[in-house]
Enzyme design. Structure first.
Site, short mmCIF file in Angstrom:
data_model
loop_
_atom_site.label_atom_id
_atom_site.label_comp_id
_atom_site.label_asym_id
_atom_site.label_seq_id
_atom_site.Cartn_x
_atom_site.Cartn_y
_atom_site.Cartn_z
N SER A 72 45.25 40.06 38.91
CA SER A 72 44.57 39.46 40.07
C SER A 72 43.20 38.93 39.66
CB SER A 72 44.40 40.52 41.16
OG SER A 72 43.36 41.40 40.79
N LYS A 73 42.62 38.21 40.57
CA LYS A 73 41.30 37.63 40.34
C LYS A 73 40.30 38.73 39.98
CE LYS A 73 37.77 35.66 43.45
NZ LYS A 73 36.70 36.08 42.63
#
Ligand code: GLU
Length: 513
Positions: free
Chosen positions: A266-267
């Protein structure tokens, strides 16, 4: 029967910057299209107006262009199947929702958000936390299946808010062949009556996606694994709309996992572990928060693409370095794996290093020219690149050793302590005199003069070379000393000897007191 033309689409929603997983999906679509002499299409899926983020579409197009994955058809380079933004195709969708209603495969639902919330609360209280609008619960909701035809007509005529839902059949197996996973079979008892058309006059993703893939003559749907649960619904929509014969083939790509393999990348992992997850830098239009990008961090686009290609695919042998044309040549869906691919930031750097090494000194020098403020010619930068490229992963690292541009102001403490002996200053004066005799100051001449000097003075390489380096570069380590001296030039080297011997002697004297 003639082979259907390969037409694939990358269909991101402009809800923010494109994560590298999105680029991987685009890449596999691109490779598959080009391998099969087909078309690669970009379609912007912006039906969810609430999640629209300004700048996201431009970002997507810029990112694809940077990666060299320019679409054959897109909102900015339309082909014969436009428009390429779903919001501009708005008028097309309702007719298909109506066909589904007419055929009895969909129905109007008039439940308000509060009605739905109440049902969820009730279900929770009855210890059934995952309430769904489905084949069972729909019988007690407010929809055109439970209301009379008159009532439904009246509500519609009245302009009461409604959605259109798919009417899931009871206990039917939906089966389709996934090019990566093989046969997938899901029973409709496990599927809900998804909204396919919303009160705001927009289709939801499911209807729009299927209608567009059909109308744009998409032959293969290649997308992330997170869309696998939606595929059975899409298969039913193809069937109900009478398009089964031309249904695209499906291929759901494996997830990209965090470096430790625990869950989807994920970011936040990028922020946490210090690597970019986006191709280009992105500034959030609301919070102004900046997320780093591969491009700005100094990655070559071909290294980035090469790395991404290997996140889920392999060529079946031990080769790892592939240019985009080579990837096109080698790519096949059969060699895409089912299981998640672990992202490895170190391997990503390794790819960059390989690409850096394979660039010519001239190419690197041209890149360096934009990065250095020192007034030096291209030829000189070529020399720096040649000496430094084995030691760097990024172009910027070629400039880390400032001694190519300015004389050292400090001297490596360890070399100074261990190698600079009381007799060293005198020896280095002798070396300086020897260097002065060289008329063609090139590496091999410097080396042979240096070796003569060692012989004459009965000195070992290990005693003299570190001091030579210390005087000229200030460092304890570095690329070939003879090449370095040749690049700096005779005048500069002699000047550094002159100033350096005295400076080092002073430092030593201060240390002794
Ligand atoms: N709009 C979807 C997304 O944002 C597309 C999924 C698909 O390719 O069908 O990823």
């Amino acid at each position: 029967m003639s082979q259907k033309n390969v037409r694939v689409r990358f269909a991101p929603s402009p809800t923010g910057p494109l994560h590298m997983g999105g680029i991987r999906t685009a890449l596999y679509n691109y490779l598959f299209a080009k391998k099969n002499k087909g078309d690669f299409i970009l379609r912007i899926e912006d039906t969810d107006q609430g999640r629209y983020v300004p700048g996201a579409e431009k970002y997507i197009i810029d990112a694809l262009n940077w990666c060299g994955l320019a679409p054959d058809e897109s909102p900015v380079s339309p082909g014969d199947f436009g428009p390429y933004r779903q919001s501009e195709r708005k008028q097309m969708y309702r007719q298909y929702a109506d066909i589904l209603i007419e055929k009895g495969f969909a129905y109007y639902a008039f439940d308000t958000p509060e009605d739905l919330e109440n049902m969820r609360d009730l279900a929770k209280k009855a210890k059934m936390p995952n309430w769904q609008y489905n084949v069972i619960s729909r019988t007690s909701m407010k929809n055109s299946l439970t209301l009379s035809a008159d009532e439904t007509e009246k509500m519609l005529a009245n302009g009461d808010p409604f959605t259109i839902r798919i009417k899931m059949p009871r206990n039917e197996d939906v089966r389709f062949y996934d090019e990566i996973r093989g046969w997938v079979i899901v029973n409709t008892n496990n599927m809900d009556d998804k909204v396919i058309f919303k009160g705001d006059g927009m289709p939801t993703y499911h209807l729009a996606n299927v209608v567009d893939d059909y109308n744009m003559k998409i032959s293969h749907v290649i997308r992330g694994e997170e869309w696998l649960p939606s595929a059975p619904l899409h298969v039913l929509l193809y069937k109900y709309l009478g398009w089964e014969e031309v249904m695209p083939k499906f291929a759901h790509l494996p997830l990209i996992l965090k470096p430790d393999g625990n869950g989807k990348l994920s970011k936040r992992d990028g922020d946490r572990l210090g690597f970019p997850v986006f191709p280009l830098e992105w500034t959030d239009p609301e919070t102004k928060e900046v997320s780093s990008g591969y491009k700005e961090k100094g990655y070559f686009k071909d290294a980035f693409i090469n790395m991404l290609a290997f996140l889920g695919w392999n060529p079946g042998d031990s080769r790892e370095i592939f240019s985009l044309p080579e990837l096109i040549d080698a790519f096949s869906l059969e060699r895409v794996g089912k299981s998640g691919a672990k992202f490895d930031p170190d391997k990503t750097k390794w790819f960059n290093q390989q690409y850096l090494r394979s660039k010519s000194n001239t190419e690197l020098a041209e890149l360096l020219q934009h990065k250095t403020s020192h007034d030096v010619c291209l030829e000189y930068l070529e020399g720096v690149a040649g000496l430094m490229k084995e030691r760097a992963s990024f172009v910027e690292e070629l400039l880390l050793d400032n001694y190519f541009f300015t004389a050292p102001k400090e001297y490596d403490a360890k070399t100074l302590r261990k190698k600079w002996k009381p007799a060293t200053a005198t020896n280095m004066e002798l070396l300086k005199t020897a260097l002065m005799t060289i008329s063609d100051f090139k590496a091999e001449n410097i080396e042979s003069v240096f070796k003569d000097f060692l012989l004459k003075n009965e000195l070992g390489m290990g005693a003299a070379l570190p001091n030579f380096r210390l005087l000229v570069t200030g460092k304890g380590m570095g690329p070939s000393m003879f090449e370095t001296a040749a690049l700096l030039g005779k005048d500069e080297v002699l000047k550094r000897f002159e100033n350096g011997i005295q400076s080092i002697e002073n430092i030593k004297a201060n240390l002794a007191t």
